[in-house]
Scaffold this motif. Structure first.
Motif, PDB file in Angstrom:
ATOM      1  N   MET A 124      36.504   6.827 -18.128  1.00 40.03           N
ATOM      2  CA  MET A 124      36.719   7.688 -19.298  1.00 40.03           C
ATOM      3  C   MET A 124      35.423   8.348 -19.751  1.00 40.03           C
ATOM      4  N   GLU A 125      34.299   7.593 -19.637  1.00 40.56           N
ATOM      5  CA  GLU A 125      33.005   8.200 -19.987  1.00 40.56           C
ATOM      6  C   GLU A 125      32.742   9.430 -19.120  1.00 40.56           C
ATOM      7  N   ASP A 126      32.983   9.270 -17.827  1.00 39.59           N
ATOM      8  CA  ASP A 126      32.746  10.410 -16.911  1.00 39.59           C
ATOM      9  C   ASP A 126      33.689  11.569 -17.205  1.00 39.59           C
ATOM     10  N   ILE A 127      34.939  11.220 -17.498  1.00 38.14           N
ATOM     11  CA  ILE A 127      35.924  12.293 -17.763  1.00 38.14           C
ATOM     12  C   ILE A 127      35.536  13.068 -19.020  1.00 38.14           C
ATOM     13  N   LEU A 128      35.244  12.312 -20.091  1.00 41.01           N
ATOM     14  CA  LEU A 128      34.904  12.987 -21.359  1.00 41.01           C
ATOM     15  C   LEU A 128      33.616  13.795 -21.239  1.00 41.01           C
ATOM     16  N   ALA A 129      32.712  13.309 -20.386  1.00 40.41           N
ATOM     17  CA  ALA A 129      31.452  14.048 -20.204  1.00 40.41           C
ATOM     18  C   ALA A 129      31.686  15.359 -19.458  1.00 40.41           C
ATOM     19  N   ASP A 130      32.747  15.398 -18.654  1.00 41.79           N
ATOM     20  CA  ASP A 130      32.960  16.578 -17.790  1.00 41.79           C
ATOM     21  C   ASP A 130      33.860  17.650 -18.401  1.00 41.79           C
ATOM     22  N   VAL A 131      34.765  17.204 -19.283  1.00 40.01           N
ATOM     23  CA  VAL A 131      35.728  18.194 -19.802  1.00 40.01           C
ATOM     24  C   VAL A 131      35.175  18.921 -21.030  1.00 40.01           C
ATOM     25  N   SER A 132      35.785  20.051 -21.316  1.00 41.25           N
ATOM     26  CA  SER A 132      35.462  20.776 -22.545  1.00 41.25           C
ATOM     27  C   SER A 132      36.600  20.524 -23.525  1.00 41.25           C
ATOM     28  N   LEU A 133      36.245  19.975 -24.672  1.00 42.10           N
ATOM     29  CA  LEU A 133      37.293  19.591 -25.612  1.00 42.10           C
ATOM     30  C   LEU A 133      37.971  20.812 -26.255  1.00 42.10           C
ATOM     31  N   ARG A 183      39.565  12.150 -27.708  1.00 43.94           N
ATOM     32  CA  ARG A 183      38.538  13.163 -27.932  1.00 43.94           C
ATOM     33  C   ARG A 183      37.135  12.559 -27.861  1.00 43.94           C
ATOM     34  N   ASP A 184      37.055  11.231 -27.946  1.00 44.21           N
ATOM     35  CA  ASP A 184      35.734  10.605 -27.802  1.00 44.21           C
ATOM     36  C   ASP A 184      35.897   9.177 -27.281  1.00 44.21           C
ATOM     37  N   GLN A 185      34.810   8.639 -26.806  1.00 45.64           N
ATOM     38  CA  GLN A 185      34.831   7.340 -26.138  1.00 45.64           C
ATOM     39  C   GLN A 185      35.215   6.222 -27.110  1.00 45.64           C
ATOM     40  N   GLN A 186      34.721   6.339 -28.322  1.00 54.44           N
ATOM     41  CA  GLN A 186      34.972   5.273 -29.288  1.00 54.44           C
ATOM     42  C   GLN A 186      36.468   5.129 -29.586  1.00 54.44           C
ATOM     43  N   SER A 187      37.115   6.252 -29.791  1.00 53.11           N
ATOM     44  CA  SER A 187      38.563   6.182 -30.078  1.00 53.11           C
ATOM     45  C   SER A 187      39.304   5.624 -28.880  1.00 53.11           C
ATOM     46  N   PHE A 188      38.802   5.901 -27.698  1.00 47.86           N
ATOM     47  CA  PHE A 188      39.438   5.364 -26.488  1.00 47.86           C
ATOM     48  C   PHE A 188      39.295   3.840 -26.446  1.00 47.86           C
ATOM     49  N   LEU A 189      38.105   3.375 -26.758  1.00 52.70           N
ATOM     50  CA  LEU A 189      37.876   1.912 -26.749  1.00 52.70           C
ATOM     51  C   LEU A 189      38.776   1.235 -27.769  1.00 52.70           C
ATOM     52  N   GLU A 190      38.903   1.880 -28.909  1.00 51.82           N
ATOM     53  CA  GLU A 190      39.783   1.323 -29.953  1.00 51.82           C
ATOM     54  C   GLU A 190      41.235   1.298 -29.477  1.00 51.82           C
ATOM     55  N   LEU A 191      41.608   2.361 -28.768  1.00 55.27           N
ATOM     56  CA  LEU A 191      42.978   2.435 -28.233  1.00 55.27           C
ATOM     57  C   LEU A 191      43.220   1.320 -27.227  1.00 55.27           C
ATOM     58  N   LEU A 192      42.194   1.074 -26.376  1.00 55.48           N
ATOM     59  CA  LEU A 192      42.320   0.003 -25.374  1.00 55.48           C
ATOM     60  C   LEU A 192      42.467  -1.361 -26.068  1.00 55.48           C
ATOM     61  N   GLN A 193      41.674  -1.543 -27.115  1.00 57.70           N
ATOM     62  CA  GLN A 193      41.740  -2.811 -27.860  1.00 57.70           C
ATOM     63  C   GLN A 193      43.105  -2.985 -28.513  1.00 57.70           C
ATOM     64  N   LEU A 194      43.598  -1.887 -29.051  1.00 56.65           N
ATOM     65  CA  LEU A 194      44.936  -1.926 -29.655  1.00 56.65           C
ATOM     66  C   LEU A 194      45.977  -2.297 -28.605  1.00 56.65           C
ATOM     67  N   GLY A 195      45.861  -1.670 -27.443  1.00 59.72           N
ATOM     68  CA  GLY A 195      46.802  -1.967 -26.351  1.00 59.72           C
ATOM     69  C   GLY A 195      46.721  -3.415 -25.929  1.00 59.72           C
ATOM     70  N   GLU A 196      45.479  -3.945 -25.841  1.00 64.71           N
ATOM     71  CA  GLU A 196      45.289  -5.346 -25.441  1.00 64.71           C
ATOM     72  C   GLU A 196      45.906  -6.277 -26.478  1.00 64.71           C
ATOM     73  N   ALA A 197      45.732  -5.915 -27.766  1.00 60.69           N
ATOM     74  CA  ALA A 197      46.301  -6.730 -28.842  1.00 60.69           C
ATOM     75  C   ALA A 197      47.814  -6.744 -28.737  1.00 60.69           C
ATOM     76  N   HIS A 198      48.401  -5.591 -28.489  1.00 62.88           N
ATOM     77  CA  HIS A 198      49.857  -5.496 -28.322  1.00 62.88           C
ATOM     78  C   HIS A 198      50.306  -6.295 -27.106  1.00 62.88           C
ATOM     79  N   ARG A 199      49.495  -6.250 -26.045  1.00 64.20           N
ATOM     80  CA  ARG A 199      49.846  -6.979 -24.821  1.00 64.20           C
ATOM     81  C   ARG A 199      49.837  -8.485 -25.097  1.00 64.20           C
ATOM     82  N   TYR A 200      48.822  -8.897 -25.821  1.00 62.74           N
ATOM     83  CA  TYR A 200      48.700 -10.327 -26.148  1.00 62.74           C
ATOM     84  C   TYR A 200      49.895 -10.763 -26.983  1.00 62.74           C
ATOM     85  N   ALA A 201      50.231  -9.965 -27.999  1.00 65.08           N
ATOM     86  CA  ALA A 201      51.349 -10.286 -28.891  1.00 65.08           C
ATOM     87  C   ALA A 201      52.653 -10.330 -28.119  1.00 65.08           C
TER      88      ALA A 201
END
Ligand SMILES: Nc1ncnc2c1ncn2[C@@H]1O[C@H](COP(=O)(O)OP(=O)(O)OP(=O)(O)O)[C@@H](O)[C@H]1O
Length: 658
Positions: A124-133, A183-201
């Protein structure tokens, strides 16, 4: 609708990664060697079958227990991520026994130490670095496949997502899955964490572990192709902005699928029972279906059992499809798990034989064009409404102004009309007055004239009488004239008949004159011929007289003597005839023939004159009639020998006498 698609062959690339011994293994397997020996420089893996025998396998990459997360990303995932950015589909998948490091390889977030970041975060870091938002978009779905049920990890209520396959392109999509734009790496990480939390639940609710389900992260990358757009617009340098805005943007759609498969341990070894057994069976079902598909593809089998499980349906584009696929197989070092390790290695070996056909996914972005046009249309409608309102206000203003002007003009017109009316009324009254005065005057004059008219009537009666008298006289004169005219007509008619009679007589006279002239000509001709004959006869006679007996041959003498009396008789007759002719024709006429045009006539004439000149009785008359002069003139003007001779003789005869 896919617009451009170029196919490039691309084999599934397989890397093997060895997990370091964990604490438990360090103790339990302390006296044992690892079950594998890696030769990364040769990209080989040696699997110990026992203490003295090994099997060697080659992979695309061999990653030892010391391989860094960065290196693993670069050799396993980076080429796939680059393909996705170029508009291809790509798959990165981890396969291996539970606890061998699949999640470590793919899903480590690296929050404490960025060096620990796994493939997903780095991709995701590479993708976000390459695309134009501004012009591109990146969106993510996160799902879990547990016992053939597809659950949305971004929306736990959505736990039965259907899989849709495009029969033409083979593209797999999950229209029911939540799609979150990144739109940014941080929101992606948060999304992944949310997904992991849902997976755990979810797993707690289902009383299972995360290793019992397959996790799928789908990253959709949509990029507008600026290079193409620029090239296109430069070709149409004169195109208007409107035309440009109506041109749909060419977009490349790449999809990255990262799959963290459930643990691949054997059921018998896991010792599962009850629900766990069912779970293990389900996992086994999907993994063995995947294995079968890979086998079929590796052997180029006609039938690939894609539809045997949801996992294979989800991954149909990743194996034997259009995606660039990279598989990392994770293994542990423990000799106690040699069986699972062997199975994993064999899975990887077969996957290496699978050939995909990479296809570029480019299409025109009609949706965004439609959105853009909608916005433009809204703007135009607002602008139009604004202008319409302004226009209506302007019309109202103009109407009010015009109405005011019309009222003003009407007032002015009414005033002017009133003035004119009064003026004309005044003029009219004055005219009437003048006419009345005139009429009075005329009446007065009329009375005066009436008196005069009475005396005039008598004069008129007198004149009428005279006029009737004159008329009767004129009638009598006219009758007289008519009489005279009829007489004149009769006279003209008798004159006309007399004229035609006289014309007839005149014609007869002319005919007679012509005939007479013709006869005179003939007579003249006959006289000439007669003269000639006379002359010739005279000549003959003279020759006979001049010849004599001595000059005539002997036999001729007698002939002449016989003939002479006859000749003399004929000469005498000739003389008489010439004399006669002389009288008939007239000397003047004969002499005039000396000047005739015709040479023969002149000759005959000269001969006749000579003949006449030979007679003494004629000589005096000839000289007096100018015959000598005529002969002399003929002699001077003619070159004919006979004329010369005969004329000379005649002149001599006349001269002698004269
Ligand atoms: N390359 C590695 N280096 C250091 N530790 C590792 C490595 N790979 C895995 N581990 C550790 O091993 C453990 C198990 O790893 P992980 O959970 O990633 O395995 P898994 O294959 O995902 O298991 P499951 O199938 O149960 O999800 C974790 O504690 C992890 O930190």
């Amino acid at each position: 609708m896919c617009l451009y698609s170029s196919s490039v062959p691309g084999r599934v690339r397989v890397a093997v990664r060895l997990r370091p011994r964990n604490a438990e293994e360090s103790v339990a397997d302390a006296d044992f060697a690892d079950c594998v020996e890696l030769q990364p420089e040769f990209k080989r893996l040696k699997l110990r079958k026992n203490n003295w025998d090994t099997d060697t396998y080659e992979f695309d990459e061999v990653l030892t227990e010391f391989a860094s997360q960065k290196r693993v990303y670069e050799v396993v995932a980076k080429p796939v991520v680059e393909s996705v950015l170029d508009g291809y589909n790509g798959t990165v998948m981890a396969y291996g026994q539970t606890g061998t490091g699949k999640t470590y390889t793919l899903g480590r977030l690296g929050e404490e130490d960025t060096a620990d970041r796994g493939i997903i975060v780095r991709a995701m870091e590479d993708i976000l670095a390459d695309v134009s938002l501004e012009s591109d978009s990146v969106s993510v779905s996160y799902l879990q496949l547990y016992m053939e049920s597809l659950q949305d990890l971004l929306d736990p209520t959505n736990d039965n997502i259907s899989i849709v396959e495009d029969p033409k392109s083979g593209d797999v999509s999950l229209p029911g899955a939540t799609l979150v734009e990144i739109r940014d790496q941080q929101s992606f990480l948060e999304l992944l964490q949310l997904g992991e939390a849902h997976r755990y639940a979810a797993n707690t609710r289902l009383n299972t572990e995360s290793s019992r389900s397959h996790a799928l992260l789908m990253v959709h990358v949509k990029r507008s192709v600026k290079g193409r757009e620029l090239a296109h617009s430069s070709q149409n340098g004169n195109s208007t902005n409107m035309a440009k805005s109506l041109r749909p943007t060419l977009v490349r759609k790449g999809k990255l699928v990262v799959v963290d498969l459930a643990g691949s341990e054997r059921i018998d070894k896991s010792g599962s029972e009850g629900h766990t057994l069912e779970e293990a069976k389900s996992i086994n079902l999907s993994l063995s279906a995947l294995g079968k598909c890979i086998n079929a593809l590796a052997e180029n089998s006609a039938h690939v059992p894609v539809r045997d499980s949801k996992l294979t349906r989800l991954l149909r584009d990743s194996f034997g499809g259009t995606a660039r696929t990279s598989l990392v197989i994770t293994i542990g070092p423990s000799p106690r798990h040699r069986g699972e390790t062997t199975s994993t290695i064999m899975f990887g070996q077969r996957a290496m034989k699978v050939e995909n056909m990479l296809k570029l996914k480019e299409e025109f972005d009609y949706k965004s064009l439609a959105r853009k046009l909608d916005i433009q249309l809204d703007k135009l409608i607002i602008e139009h409404e604004r202008k319409q309102k302004a226009f209506e206000e302007e019309i109202e203003r103009i109407t009010t102004d015009t109405q005011n002007q019309i009222s003003e003009a009407e007032r002015n017109y009414a005033d002017a009309m009133e003035k004119e009316r009064l003026k004309y009324q005044k003029d009219y009254m004055e005219s009437i007055k003048k006419l009345e005065e005139k009429w009075m005057m005329n009446q007065h004059k009329l009375c005066e004239r009436k008196d005069q008219t009475a005396s005039t009537a008598e004069e008129v009666a007198e004149l009428k009488k005279l006029l009737s008298k004159e008329t009767s006289l004129r009638k009598a004169a006219e009758e007289e004239v008519n009489n005279l005219k009829s007489q004149l007509a009769q006279l003209k008619m008798s004159e006309a008949s007399a004229n035609s009679e006289s014309l007839k007589l005149r014609k007869m006279l002319e005919d007679e004159a012509y005939r007479k002239e013709k006869l005179e000509g003939e007579i003249s001709m006959l006289q000439t011929q007669l003269l000639q004959l006379s002359f010739e006869a005279d000549e003959t006679r003279r020759r006979l007289d001049r010849g004599g007996p001595g000059k005539v041959p002997g036999d001729l003498d007698s002939l002449i003597s016989q003939v002479r009396p006859q000749v003399n008789d004929s000469v005498n007759e000739e003389k008489a005839s010439i004399a006669n002719l002389f009288e008939q024709v007239g000397l003047q006429k004969i002499l005039s023939l000396l000047e005739a045009e015709d040479a023969d006539v002149r000759i005959h004439a000269v001969k006749v004159v000579a003949n006449l000149a030979a007679e003494e009785s004629n000589q005096q008359k000839i000289v007096e009639a100018g015959g000598l002069t005529s002969l002399l003139l003929l002699l001077g003007s003619s070159e004919d020998e006979t004329i010369h001779r005969v004329a000379a003789g005649a002149i001599a005869n006349l001269a002698m006498n004269g």
